[in-house]
Design a protein around this motif. Structure first.
Motif, PDB file in Angstrom:
ATOM      1  N   LEU A 107     -21.108  39.487  20.003  1.00 34.65           N
ATOM      2  CA  LEU A 107     -20.370  38.745  19.003  1.00 34.65           C
ATOM      3  C   LEU A 107     -19.686  37.736  19.393  1.00 34.65           C
ATOM      4  O   LEU A 107     -19.049  36.834  18.537  1.00 34.65           O
ATOM      5  CB  LEU A 107     -19.377  39.888  18.647  1.00 34.65           C
ATOM      6  CG  LEU A 107     -19.782  41.445  18.023  1.00 34.65           C
ATOM      7  CD1 LEU A 107     -18.770  42.449  17.932  1.00 34.65           C
ATOM      8  CD2 LEU A 107     -20.692  41.062  16.922  1.00 34.65           C
ATOM      9  N   PRO A 150     -15.978  43.974  13.060  1.00 37.89           N
ATOM     10  CA  PRO A 150     -15.648  42.939  13.790  1.00 37.89           C
ATOM     11  C   PRO A 150     -14.820  43.403  15.023  1.00 37.89           C
ATOM     12  O   PRO A 150     -14.668  42.760  16.225  1.00 37.89           O
ATOM     13  CB  PRO A 150     -15.105  41.923  13.152  1.00 37.89           C
ATOM     14  CG  PRO A 150     -15.644  42.111  11.669  1.00 37.89           C
ATOM     15  CD  PRO A 150     -15.528  43.797  11.671  1.00 37.89           C
ATOM     16  N   GLN A 154     -20.273  44.393  24.279  1.00 37.85           N
ATOM     17  CA  GLN A 154     -20.321  44.186  22.674  1.00 37.85           C
ATOM     18  C   GLN A 154     -19.667  42.584  22.493  1.00 37.85           C
ATOM     19  O   GLN A 154     -20.308  42.064  21.694  1.00 37.85           O
ATOM     20  CB  GLN A 154     -19.505  45.280  21.702  1.00 37.85           C
ATOM     21  CG  GLN A 154     -20.066  46.498  21.903  1.00 37.85           C
ATOM     22  CD  GLN A 154     -21.279  46.610  20.903  1.00 37.85           C
ATOM     23  OE1 GLN A 154     -21.188  45.876  19.992  1.00 37.85           O
ATOM     24  NE2 GLN A 154     -22.070  47.405  21.687  1.00 37.85           N
TER      25      GLN A 154
END
Length: 274
Positions: free
Chosen positions: A76, A221, A72
């Protein structure tokens, strides 16, 4: 497996996490119920069980939590993909560190004079229960975070990983339930109370699981941080609690073999199902 994944996708991450952690808690209760059939347990068996638990937790920390965290992070935070995993891992470890320092508790194979945390006059049974409760917080948190992550990413692989992690935690909770209940019975606690305290030690898992899923959903986030956070918490428990408990007698080799078996079982589950 596909039907199960479809069902869990339909009911959402919070209910999925609740069902999964209720399953892991129920397996703990099943393991604790063995206290009705056995009065004593050889120390080598206890050490093997605890070693198995540690192996499952270490394998799950990497394959089910750290690896997805890094994956991930590459999406990001492409410039620093290592940062969320590293920060989350450290924070998870520190979280359990402070809980360990301030919560009165006593590990399974330790004497009453070796209790940790704040000084208290609480009964030994209560201190034993608190030690296992601290142990189970990261497990429930890990399952909940992974189910929340599966919803956010929409990837089938994360949902499969969440199911696999729940199965792995459940497998290692069976001997853990027995390992909690039997020492209590050996210290003179009745069978019913030993069983009650044994299963009660894992009741925190559904709570931690739901909180983990909710936190990830509403704070998207932080997903890679949360995955690594759960991994760090689990590794801290293994190194600070599980391994030392298996090294206090002459059956250290048995506990190491148990650790290896637990690691291999969780690795196979994660690769085969995830």
């Amino acid at each position: 497996m596909q039907q199960l994944e479809q069902f869990l996708r339909e009911i959402g991450p919070v209910y999925s996490a609740l069902i999964a952690t209720t399953f892991t808690w129920s397996v703990t209760a099943l393991g604790a119920s063995l206290v009705f059939f056995f009065k004593t347990m050889h120390r080598s068996v206890l050490d093997a069980m605890l070693g198995f638990t540690g192996g499952v937790m270490v394998a799950a920390s990497f394959w089910s939590l750290l690896a997805p965290s890094i994956e991930q992070s590459e999406k990001l935070f492409p410039s620093v993909p290592w940062m969320p995993a590293a920060v989350g891992f450290l924070l998870g470890s520190l979280f359990i560190y402070f809980l360990d320092k301030f919560t009165p508790h006593l590990h399974i194979n330790f004497g009453e004079n070796e209790s940790e945390g704040m000084k208290t006059q609480w009964h030994k049974t209560t201190l034993l229960l608190l030690a296992i409760t601290l142990h189970n917080i990261p497990e429930g948190l890990a399952v909940g975070v992974l189910f929340g992550a599966a919803t956010i990413s929409g990837g089938d692989h994360l949902l499969s990983a969440a199911i696999t992690l729940a199965i792995g935690i459940g497998i290692q909770n069976f001997p853990e339930g027995f390992a909690v209940a039997m020492p209590l019975r050996r210290h003179g606690v009745s069978r019913w109370k030993s069983f009650w305290y044994g299963q009660l030690s894992a009741i925190v898992e559904p709570v931690a699981g739901v909180l983990g899923a909710v936190a990830v959903i509403y704070l998207q986030p932080v997903l890679p941080f949360a995955l690594a956070f759960a991994a760090g918490a689990m590794i801290y428990v293994v190194v600070e609690e599980v391994i030392p408990e298996t090294q206090r007698d002459k059956y250290t080799d048995v506990s190491v073999l148990g650790f290896i078996c637990g690691f291999v079982v969780m690795m196979i589950l994660d690769v085969a199902l995830g």
